[in-house]
Structures are given as structure tokens and as C-alpha cells.
Write a protein that holds these residues in place. Structure first.
Motif, PDB file in Angstrom:
ATOM      1  N   ILE A  24      41.807  65.103  38.602  1.00 17.63           N
ATOM      2  CA  ILE A  24      42.068  65.499  40.025  1.00 17.63           C
ATOM      3  C   ILE A  24      42.906  66.659  40.186  1.00 17.63           C
ATOM      4  CG2 ILE A  24      43.434  64.805  41.805  1.00 17.63           C
ATOM      5  CD1 ILE A  24      42.784  61.862  41.017  1.00 17.63           C
ATOM      6  N   LEU A  25      43.896  66.924  39.080  1.00 21.57           N
ATOM      7  CA  LEU A  25      44.777  68.123  38.899  1.00 21.57           C
ATOM      8  C   LEU A  25      43.911  69.439  38.601  1.00 21.57           C
ATOM      9  CD1 LEU A  25      47.826  66.914  37.240  1.00 21.57           C
ATOM     10  CD2 LEU A  25      47.810  67.638  39.727  1.00 21.57           C
ATOM     11  N   GLU A  26      43.122  69.180  37.697  1.00 20.54           N
ATOM     12  CA  GLU A  26      42.164  70.345  37.202  1.00 20.54           C
ATOM     13  C   GLU A  26      41.333  70.843  38.607  1.00 20.54           C
ATOM     14  OE1 GLU A  26      43.632  71.327  33.835  1.00 20.54           O
ATOM     15  OE2 GLU A  26      41.522  71.803  33.814  1.00 20.54           O
ATOM     16  N   SER A  27      41.061  69.853  39.318  1.00 20.68           N
ATOM     17  CA  SER A  27      40.055  70.231  40.512  1.00 20.68           C
ATOM     18  C   SER A  27      40.582  70.788  41.550  1.00 20.68           C
ATOM     19  CB  SER A  27      38.797  68.887  40.722  1.00 20.68           C
ATOM     20  OG  SER A  27      39.614  68.071  41.038  1.00 20.68           O
ATOM     21  N   SER A  28      42.027  70.484  41.702  1.00 18.38           N
ATOM     22  CA  SER A  28      42.807  70.990  43.071  1.00 18.38           C
ATOM     23  C   SER A  28      43.055  72.448  43.228  1.00 18.38           C
ATOM     24  CB  SER A  28      44.285  70.120  42.852  1.00 18.38           C
ATOM     25  OG  SER A  28      44.099  68.848  42.956  1.00 18.38           O
ATOM     26  N   PRO A  29      42.921  72.886  44.194  1.00 16.28           N
ATOM     27  CA  PRO A  29      43.119  74.338  44.315  1.00 16.28           C
ATOM     28  C   PRO A  29      44.511  74.682  44.056  1.00 16.28           C
ATOM     29  CG  PRO A  29      42.221  73.308  46.166  1.00 16.28           C
ATOM     30  CD  PRO A  29      42.354  72.343  45.365  1.00 16.28           C
ATOM     31  N   GLY A  30      44.814  75.811  43.323  1.00 14.92           N
ATOM     32  CA  GLY A  30      46.116  76.560  42.958  1.00 14.92           C
ATOM     33  C   GLY A  30      46.701  75.583  41.980  1.00 14.92           C
ATOM     34  N   VAL A  31      46.344  74.507  41.398  1.00 10.04           N
ATOM     35  CA  VAL A  31      46.975  73.809  40.103  1.00 10.04           C
ATOM     36  C   VAL A  31      46.443  74.654  38.937  1.00 10.04           C
ATOM     37  CG1 VAL A  31      47.222  71.904  38.995  1.00 10.04           C
ATOM     38  CG2 VAL A  31      47.286  71.634  41.297  1.00 10.04           C
ATOM     39  N   THR A  32      47.520  74.972  37.865  1.00  9.13           N
ATOM     40  CA  THR A  32      47.126  75.674  36.759  1.00  9.13           C
ATOM     41  C   THR A  32      47.916  74.833  35.662  1.00  9.13           C
ATOM     42  OG1 THR A  32      48.973  77.364  37.056  1.00  9.13           O
ATOM     43  CG2 THR A  32      46.636  77.723  37.869  1.00  9.13           C
ATOM     44  N   ASN A  70      52.744  56.723  21.149  1.00  8.01           N
ATOM     45  CA  ASN A  70      54.012  56.557  21.258  1.00  8.01           C
ATOM     46  C   ASN A  70      54.575  57.437  22.418  1.00  8.01           C
ATOM     47  OD1 ASN A  70      56.405  55.214  20.948  1.00  8.01           O
ATOM     48  ND2 ASN A  70      57.017  56.164  18.845  1.00  8.01           N
ATOM     49  N   GLY A  71      53.973  57.325  23.514  1.00  9.50           N
ATOM     50  CA  GLY A  71      54.447  58.313  24.566  1.00  9.50           C
ATOM     51  C   GLY A  71      53.624  59.493  24.902  1.00  9.50           C
ATOM     52  N   PHE A  72      53.922  60.117  26.005  1.00 13.25           N
ATOM     53  CA  PHE A  72      53.380  61.260  26.268  1.00 13.25           C
ATOM     54  C   PHE A  72      54.373  62.136  27.329  1.00 13.25           C
ATOM     55  CE2 PHE A  72      50.819  58.739  29.244  1.00 13.25           C
ATOM     56  CZ  PHE A  72      50.908  59.598  30.192  1.00 13.25           C
ATOM     57  N   HIS A  73      53.797  63.624  27.439  1.00 14.55           N
ATOM     58  CA  HIS A  73      54.212  64.347  28.496  1.00 14.55           C
ATOM     59  C   HIS A  73      53.186  65.085  29.092  1.00 14.55           C
ATOM     60  CE1 HIS A  73      57.577  67.551  29.491  1.00 14.55           C
ATOM     61  NE2 HIS A  73      57.083  66.916  30.737  1.00 14.55           N
ATOM     62  N   MET A  74      53.171  64.974  30.308  1.00 10.57           N
ATOM     63  CA  MET A  74      52.122  65.994  30.922  1.00 10.57           C
ATOM     64  C   MET A  74      52.703  66.852  32.013  1.00 10.57           C
ATOM     65  SD  MET A  74      48.494  64.789  33.115  1.00 10.57           S
ATOM     66  CE  MET A  74      49.494  63.944  34.390  1.00 10.57           C
ATOM     67  N   THR A  75      52.378  68.161  32.099  1.00  5.98           N
ATOM     68  CA  THR A  75      52.854  68.734  32.998  1.00  5.98           C
ATOM     69  C   THR A  75      51.822  69.771  33.772  1.00  5.98           C
ATOM     70  OG1 THR A  75      53.417  70.842  31.382  1.00  5.98           O
ATOM     71  CG2 THR A  75      55.138  69.224  31.600  1.00  5.98           C
ATOM     72  N   TRP A  76      52.251  70.259  34.895  1.00  9.66           N
ATOM     73  CA  TRP A  76      51.194  70.966  35.717  1.00  9.66           C
ATOM     74  C   TRP A  76      52.086  72.127  36.532  1.00  9.66           C
ATOM     75  CZ3 TRP A  76      51.767  65.969  36.240  1.00  9.66           C
ATOM     76  CH2 TRP A  76      52.231  65.606  37.723  1.00  9.66           C
ATOM     77  N   SER A  77      51.404  73.060  36.660  1.00 11.90           N
ATOM     78  CA  SER A  77      52.077  74.157  37.651  1.00 11.90           C
ATOM     79  C   SER A  77      51.173  74.516  38.861  1.00 11.90           C
ATOM     80  CB  SER A  77      52.152  75.422  36.776  1.00 11.90           C
ATOM     81  OG  SER A  77      53.021  75.096  35.604  1.00 11.90           O
ATOM     82  N   VAL A  78      51.749  75.368  39.635  1.00 13.07           N
ATOM     83  CA  VAL A  78      50.634  76.099  40.872  1.00 13.07           C
ATOM     84  C   VAL A  78      51.082  77.381  40.907  1.00 13.07           C
ATOM     85  CG1 VAL A  78      50.678  73.942  42.234  1.00 13.07           C
ATOM     86  CG2 VAL A  78      52.502  75.656  42.417  1.00 13.07           C
ATOM     87  N   LEU A  87      55.561  72.638  38.573  1.00 11.93           N
ATOM     88  CA  LEU A  87      55.483  71.796  39.799  1.00 11.93           C
ATOM     89  C   LEU A  87      55.547  70.426  39.195  1.00 11.93           C
ATOM     90  CD1 LEU A  87      55.363  71.440  42.894  1.00 11.93           C
ATOM     91  CD2 LEU A  87      52.828  70.750  42.436  1.00 11.93           C
ATOM     92  N   GLY A  88      54.806  69.830  38.247  1.00 11.98           N
ATOM     93  CA  GLY A  88      55.039  68.475  38.077  1.00 11.98           C
ATOM     94  C   GLY A  88      55.176  68.220  36.473  1.00 11.98           C
ATOM     95  N   SER A  89      55.591  66.641  36.476  1.00 12.23           N
ATOM     96  CA  SER A  89      55.769  66.258  34.696  1.00 12.23           C
ATOM     97  C   SER A  89      55.506  64.969  35.226  1.00 12.23           C
ATOM     98  CB  SER A  89      57.111  66.611  34.470  1.00 12.23           C
ATOM     99  OG  SER A  89      57.536  66.065  33.441  1.00 12.23           O
TER     100      SER A  89
END
Length: 147
Positions: A24-32, A70-78, A87-89
Motif C-alpha cells: 500500500i505504501l509503495e503504491s501511494s503517491p509521494g511515499v518513498t 525476532n522483530g523488525f523495523h519498517m520505515t517510510w518517507s514522503v 514520516l512513518g515507523s
């Protein structure tokens, strides 16, 4: 830690773990810059050790999660006006940072009615106050804080 590319990667379990949010994030405009840093699986003895230390058995699905990663960390920017802004974590910490929450007032109300209270009228020979006091002393659902 291993950085893993989001959707289309060789680890489809990451897509399931994140409930498809990477796609969803990858296909959202402005999300990088959608990135996932995955930790290697926990070992069984780490889970057993946590259970012994906390005197609590983890549900099978939680154990299976930690045996997978044993866990993970996802981040994204705009991207805004030629600037990339973090923007997100989304973070799920390792088993060693899993904390059991014991009847925290944040998650429960002390005098809140339960479904068991509906059965009070069906029971004979008990006073309502005695039933309520007995239920207060019974074990409740265990809540886990994963971040």
C-alpha cells in the motif's frame, strides 16, 4: 540486522507480517524509501527463558512469530517539494524487549461490567457483592506490550 526490500522480495512472510502495508505504501503517491530491517529468528531457548522469567506462557502465534523473526523495523518517507521527509515507523521489538502488562489501569476499568456479570442472575445462593469480589480475584486475560 538485514535490510530487506519490501514487496516482491524473496521473503513473502514480511508482506504478511506487515499486513500488506508495504504494498500500500509503495503504491501511494509521494511515499518513498519504504525499508524493512528484519532481525534473525529467535531461538526456542530465548522464548522458554522469557516464559520462565515472566512466569507466563506465550500464545502459540506469538511464539511462532518470534521463531520466524525476532522483530523488525519498517520505515517510510514522503517527498514534499523536492524534500524527502521521514514520516512513518512500524516496530516490533525482539523477544528480550517483550513486556508483560499485568492488569494495567490503562487497559482496563476496575469496576467495568463483564459478560460474567450477566450470569449473576442465573446463579442462586450467592449475593451479588460476593460474586463480584470473587471475580476480582480471578486471573484475567494477559496483555503483552510488543514495542
Amino acid at each position: 540486522m538485514e535490510e530487506t526490500p519490501p514487496p516482491g522480495c524473496s521473503k513473502p512472510h514480511l508482506e504478511k507480517l506487515t499486513l500488506g502495508i508495504t504494498r500500500i505504501l509503495e503504491s501511494s503517491p509521494g511515499v518513498t524509501d519504504v525499508t524493512i530491517i528484519e532481525k534473525p529468528p529467535a531461538e526456542r531457548h530465548m522464548i522458554s527463558s522469557w516464559e520462565q522469567k515472566n512466569n507466563c506462557m506465550l500464545p502459540e502465534d506469538v511464539k511462532n512469530f518470534y521463531l520466524m523473526t525476532n522483530g523488525f523495523h519498517m520505515t517510510w518517507s514522503v517527498k514534499l517539494d523536492e524534500h524527502t521527509i521521514p514520516l512513518g515507523s512500524m516496530v516490533i521489538n525482539s523477544i528480550s524487549k517483550l513486556t508483560q502488562l499485568n492488569q494495567s489501569s490503562v487497559y482496563s476499568l476496575p469496576n467495568a461490567p463483564t459478560l460474567a456479570d450477566l450470569e449473576d442472575d442465573a446463579l442462586e445462593g450467592w449475593h451479588h457483592e460476593e460474586q463480584y469480589q470473587r471475580r476480582l480475584n480471578e486471573p484475567k486475560v494477559t496483555i503483552f506490550h510488543m514495542d
